[in-house]
Scaffold this active site. Structure first.
Site, PDB file in Angstrom:
ATOM      1  N   SER A 113     -51.693  71.232 -63.900  1.00 44.46           N
ATOM      2  CA  SER A 113     -50.565  70.315 -63.755  1.00 44.46           C
ATOM      3  C   SER A 113     -50.426  69.370 -64.942  1.00 44.46           C
ATOM      4  O   SER A 113     -50.180  69.794 -66.065  1.00 44.46           O
ATOM      5  CB  SER A 113     -50.698  69.538 -62.441  1.00 44.46           C
ATOM      6  OG  SER A 113     -49.548  68.771 -62.186  1.00 44.46           O
ATOM      7  N   HIS A 114     -50.635  68.080 -64.724  1.00 44.76           N
ATOM      8  CA  HIS A 114     -50.414  67.051 -65.737  1.00 44.76           C
ATOM      9  C   HIS A 114     -51.665  66.762 -66.563  1.00 44.76           C
ATOM     10  O   HIS A 114     -51.641  65.867 -67.415  1.00 44.76           O
ATOM     11  CB  HIS A 114     -49.950  65.766 -65.057  1.00 44.76           C
ATOM     12  CG  HIS A 114     -50.876  65.314 -63.960  1.00 44.76           C
ATOM     13  ND1 HIS A 114     -51.023  66.017 -62.788  1.00 44.76           N
ATOM     14  CD2 HIS A 114     -51.713  64.251 -63.868  1.00 44.76           C
ATOM     15  CE1 HIS A 114     -51.909  65.401 -62.019  1.00 44.76           C
ATOM     16  NE2 HIS A 114     -52.348  64.335 -62.652  1.00 44.76           N
ATOM     17  N   ASP A 278     -43.697  67.625 -66.323  1.00 41.22           N
ATOM     18  CA  ASP A 278     -45.123  67.718 -66.627  1.00 41.22           C
ATOM     19  C   ASP A 278     -45.536  69.139 -66.968  1.00 41.22           C
ATOM     20  O   ASP A 278     -44.706  70.015 -67.191  1.00 41.22           O
ATOM     21  CB  ASP A 278     -45.947  67.191 -65.454  1.00 41.22           C
ATOM     22  CG  ASP A 278     -45.886  68.110 -64.235  1.00 41.22           C
ATOM     23  OD1 ASP A 278     -44.855  68.771 -64.051  1.00 41.22           O
ATOM     24  OD2 ASP A 278     -46.882  68.170 -63.473  1.00 41.22           O
ATOM     25  N   ASP A 280     -46.801  71.796 -65.390  1.00 37.05           N
ATOM     26  CA  ASP A 280     -46.352  72.964 -64.630  1.00 37.05           C
ATOM     27  C   ASP A 280     -44.961  72.813 -64.042  1.00 37.05           C
ATOM     28  O   ASP A 280     -44.512  73.657 -63.273  1.00 37.05           O
ATOM     29  CB  ASP A 280     -47.359  73.301 -63.530  1.00 37.05           C
ATOM     30  CG  ASP A 280     -47.447  72.227 -62.454  1.00 37.05           C
ATOM     31  OD1 ASP A 280     -47.187  71.047 -62.769  1.00 37.05           O
ATOM     32  OD2 ASP A 280     -47.787  72.553 -61.310  1.00 37.05           O
ATOM     33  N   ASP A 282     -43.553  70.487 -61.972  1.00 40.76           N
ATOM     34  CA  ASP A 282     -43.257  70.009 -60.623  1.00 40.76           C
ATOM     35  C   ASP A 282     -43.075  68.490 -60.545  1.00 40.76           C
ATOM     36  O   ASP A 282     -42.727  67.970 -59.480  1.00 40.76           O
ATOM     37  CB  ASP A 282     -44.325  70.472 -59.626  1.00 40.76           C
ATOM     38  CG  ASP A 282     -45.723  69.946 -59.923  1.00 40.76           C
ATOM     39  OD1 ASP A 282     -45.892  69.223 -60.918  1.00 40.76           O
ATOM     40  OD2 ASP A 282     -46.655  70.276 -59.152  1.00 40.76           O
ATOM     41  N   ARG A 283     -43.267  67.776 -61.651  1.00 37.29           N
ATOM     42  CA  ARG A 283     -43.089  66.325 -61.646  1.00 37.29           C
ATOM     43  C   ARG A 283     -41.914  65.929 -62.536  1.00 37.29           C
ATOM     44  O   ARG A 283     -41.490  66.686 -63.401  1.00 37.29           O
ATOM     45  CB  ARG A 283     -44.356  65.610 -62.108  1.00 37.29           C
ATOM     46  CG  ARG A 283     -45.548  65.890 -61.230  1.00 37.29           C
ATOM     47  CD  ARG A 283     -46.787  65.144 -61.701  1.00 37.29           C
ATOM     48  NE  ARG A 283     -47.937  65.543 -60.909  1.00 37.29           N
ATOM     49  CZ  ARG A 283     -48.866  64.706 -60.455  1.00 37.29           C
ATOM     50  NH1 ARG A 283     -48.778  63.423 -60.724  1.00 37.29           N
ATOM     51  NH2 ARG A 283     -49.878  65.152 -59.745  1.00 37.29           N
ATOM     52  N   LYS A 377     -42.982  70.367 -55.017  1.00 34.19           N
ATOM     53  CA  LYS A 377     -42.164  69.380 -55.709  1.00 34.19           C
ATOM     54  C   LYS A 377     -41.561  70.055 -56.935  1.00 34.19           C
ATOM     55  O   LYS A 377     -42.080  71.058 -57.423  1.00 34.19           O
ATOM     56  CB  LYS A 377     -42.978  68.150 -56.077  1.00 34.19           C
ATOM     57  CG  LYS A 377     -44.311  68.387 -56.782  1.00 34.19           C
ATOM     58  CD  LYS A 377     -45.034  67.057 -56.960  1.00 34.19           C
ATOM     59  CE  LYS A 377     -46.437  67.231 -57.539  1.00 34.19           C
ATOM     60  NZ  LYS A 377     -47.423  67.631 -56.537  1.00 34.19           N
TER      61      LYS A 377
END
Length: 544
Positions: A113-114, A278, A280, A282-283, A377
């Site tokens: 992710s982030h 981010d 991947d 999703d943010r 998300k």
């Protein structure tokens, strides 16, 4: 087929966190480490024979070799078809979309992710179930239990698959389909939003947009949708090429790590709208001209303005937020006459609510918002939602947010992150704080009176499952809150998160800086938890 069964021994550290298994790249590169975890996933599934699996990641270092390994293991474990993103790319929300569209048994998403990437950075493996959402705790527990006893894995001896072009291949009896990672997702977005109205806004010559993909996965998506389908000028998407190390940056869309975008949006000649996503995809972070939109406020604004968006114009069944997210959306839900659910942190907790049609929109304070269109998300979805509202209301980001505060009051809110804290010291802080809870209720702390002090527990209204120890809460009689959590998304030490919230109905006080407005509560948090002493830090790593 030349199948090989490899003897192995368990690793003791393969317990998935809130978003799968995240470790450093060198950890995943250990012999058998990735294979053990993948085989544990496969062994925990029922009816793999002939099933469809979705596979892809955010393009970070080790993404491609991991995909090749997983493809060969899927072939050896009897899967019928794997859909894999071209060049190994697949955003997390797009993976959820493709799982649902193809009625897959699930998907493996390779991302931390982030978290930072590169040879010494982080890597992650997350399993999403057939509804497209992150595996619930009962599934991740089963995977973990298998990982503790695993003694072999099965893999096909074969050459690598060409991931660089959309095509179909065979690995033994397994059909591998390399697919365009954007197509299905783009079609879904077009079904939800008024693309014509957004296109008119972006091509009017009166509105400027800047999207920072942070050299992460949303680059191809943003370019195809924003610059391609919606007509934004070429160059609107900055840092749009996914890189294995994210260009040396930290792909976390907040005011600290997305500093290039922040400087642009807080300049004299700032664009009207800025957004970042981010690692991947999703943010999201949303900015106006010299104006930052708190993620909690963003969820509330989207909920209040959902009628402007075609995909949500018929109304919302309900909304849901993670416990640490501000209560701003609660006020909107009350006015709309719909339910608002408070869940633990982790998108997996929204899955049952969405599947049961108890909630339509969901959000977390950690820059995550989404809806029932997928079970993750979705950063670009949130950005398109904002653009649809801006096009429909013909007002600036700041005007929309300020009018929202006038209607509902302002929830002053901030999160203080203390990253890479010694795990034992962080644990000791939480124990020290919780030990005071039995004496706190009804007590005065500064000018505030404590209404409750507890460790948040959640009972799922759909299946009755209980999730305990989800964060320490101190609530005050005026609605203010202080929350402490140890995050499960980092790989170095522990991340202590402090959340502070207070409500202000008086519009004349809405311009106060949040850190000033929240200063008395920040002092109380320090007083009760002795943050400086336990973390050995004078200030947070990140403030949002």
């Amino acid at each position: 087929m030349n199948l090989r069964t490899i003897s192995t021994q368990p690793f003791t550290d393969q317990k998935p966190g809130t978003s799968g298994l995240r470790k450093s790249v060198p950890t995943f590169q250990q012999p058998h480490y990735l294979e053990n975890f993948i085989q544990s996933i496969f062994d925990s599934l029922e009816n793999c024979e002939g099933a469809t699996l979705v596979l892809g990641g955010d393009g970070r270092y080790f993404n491609r070799p991991a995909i090749q390994t997983i493809l060969k293991m899927a072939a050896a474990n009897g899967f019928g078809r794997v859909l894999v993103g071209q060049e190994g790319i697949l955003s997390t929300p797009a993976a959820s979309c493709i799982i649902r569209e193809n009625q897959a048994i699930g998907g493996i998403i390779l991302s931390a992710s982030h978290n930072p990437g590169g040879p010494e950075g982080d890597f992650g493996v997350k399993f999403n179930t057939s509804n497209g959402g992150p595996a619930p705790e009962k599934v991740t527990e089963a995977i973990y239990e298998r990982s503790k006893t695993i003694d072999r894995y099965t893999i096909l001896e074969a050459g690598d698959v060409n991931l660089d072009r959309a095509a179909s291949f065979k690995l033994g009896t397994l059909s591998v389909e390399v697919i365009d990672p954007v197509d299905s997702y783009s079609t879904l977005m077009e079904s939800l939003f008024d693309f014509e109205k957004i296109r008119n806004l972006l091509t009017s010559g009166k509105f400027r947009l800047c999207m920072d993909s942070m050299h992460a996965v949303t680059g191809p998506y943003a370019r195809k949708i924003l610059e391609g389908k919606l007509g934004a000028p070429e160059g609107t998407v900055m840092n749009g090429e996914p890189l294995e190390d994210f260009g040396g940056g930290h792909p976390d869309p907040n005011l600290v790590y997305a500093h290039d975008l922040v400087e642009i949006l807080f300049s004299k000649d700032a664009p009207d709208f800025g957004a970042a996503s981010d690692g991947d995809g999703d943010r999201n972070m949303v900015l106006g001209n010299n104006f930052f939109v708190n993620p909690s406020d963003s969820l509330a604004v989207l909920t209040a303005n959902a009628a402007f968006v075609p995909g949500y114009a018929q109304g919302l069944s309900g909304v849901a937020r993670s416990m640490p997210t501000s209560q701003a959306v609660d006020r909107v839900a009350k006015k709309l006459g719909i339910d608002c659910y408070e869940t633990p942190t982790g998108w997996k907790f929204f899955g049952n609510l969405l599947d049961a049609d108890k909630a339509t929109l969901c959000g977390e304070e950690s820059f995550g918002t989404g809806s029932n269109h997928v079970r993750e998300k979705d950063g670009l979805w949130a950005i398109l939602f904002w653009l649809n509202i801006l096009a429909a209301r013909d007002q600036s980001v700041e005007e929309i947010v300020r009018r929202h505060w006038q209607a509902y009051g302002r929830n002053f809110y901030s999160r203080h992150d203390y990253e890479a804290v010694d795990k034992q010291r962080a644990t000791d802080l939480m124990k020290h704080l919780q030990a005071q809870f039995s004496q706190l209720e009804g007590q005065k702390v500064g000018t505030y009176e404590v209404e409750y002090a507890d460790d948040f527990s959640y009972t799922d209204p759909v299946d009755g499952s209980v999730s305990e120890n989800q964060g320490l809460r101190i609530g005050f009689t005026d609605g203010s809150r202080i929350i402490f959590r140890l995050s499960g998304t980092g790989t170095q030490g522990a991340t202590l998160r402090l959340y502070i919230e207070s409500y202000e109905p008086d519009a004349s006080k809405h311009d106060v800086d949040p850190q000033v407005a929240l200063a008395p509560l920040i002092d109380i948090a320090e007083q009760l938890a002795q943050i400086r002493q336990f973390t050995e830090r004078d200030e947070p790593t990140v403030i949002t």
